[in-house]
Design an enzyme around this catalytic site. Structure first.
Site: not given
Ligand code: ZN
Length: 220
Positions: A79, A97, A99, A120, A170
């Protein structure tokens, strides 16, 4: 969580916490922290809940590796270019990140962008109020994570109010000015993704105006 911890100590703790949330299971996902001219990042393809401080990469703000885990044949997170998008384009201090199942499912409800309003937890996203329409761009997935970098950068530039980019089928990238705000944003976004998916299952629409008692008695 003790804010006097070093960035590597924080990443180790946060990875365990995010694993428990279901955000970084199966070696996927991750977190990177940028502070003091340094970027701290976990290796790719490792079990995030078992990371140790000495397993982390330290990079400069140009992406050059300053310190790598000794004896490891690992690489910095796949990433990495995506984390750097948020650092460079949004001056982010941390990027998560995820998943998560609900982030992935939320990408199936919409076309180019996830939308919701009048929930909210929208107020937990910097710059947003309860009546605002929260918009999160959705980019298409690629076979290799690094190939998402250009489309993610375009989505970030096209949605200056968003602190997240969803990736179809993803997961999601979420950032904040520091790790505290990134974590808050991540919790609020994940809540909203789950709310939208659950609302759709109830025949409701998170992007639409609420209707009081819509599902009561099973009638609309
Ligand atoms: Zn990923």
């Amino acid at each position: 969580m003790d804010s006097t911890l070093t960035p590597p100590q924080l990443i180790v703790q946060l990875c365990r916490h995010f694993y428990d949330q279901g955000w970084v299971s199966g070696t996927g996902g991750g977190i990177s922290i940028r502070t003091g001219g340094r970027v701290y990042m976990a290796p790719s393809g490792v079990q995030k809940e078992r990371i140790r401080e000495e397993d982390l990469y330290v990079m400069d703000e140009a992406g050059a590796i300053l310190d790598a885990p000794s004896g490891a044949d690992s690489r910095p997170s796949a990433c990495s270019p995506l984390f750097f998008n948020a650092f460079r384009l949004r001056d982010a201090g941390a990027v998560i990140h995820s998943h998560s199942m609900y982030a992935m499912l939320a990408t199936l409800l919409h076309g180019d962008a996830f939308e919701c309003t009048e929930i909210e937890m929208i107020k937990g996203i910097s710059g947003h109020g309860y009546h605002d329409r929260l918009v999160v761009p959705i980019i298409e997935n690629t076979a290799h994570e690094c190939d998402l970098a250009d489309s993610m950068a375009e989505a970030i530039k096209a949605h200056p109010r968003s602190h997240a980019v969803l990736v179809r089928r993803h997961g999601v990238y979420i950032w904040g000015k520091d790790w505290v705000q990134a974590k808050t944003h991540a919790e609020c976004y994940h809540y909203l993704f789950e709310a939208a998916v659950r609302m759709r299952a109830l025949g409701l629409e998170a992007a639409g105006k609420p209707a009081v008692g819509l599902v009561q008695g099973g009638k609309r």
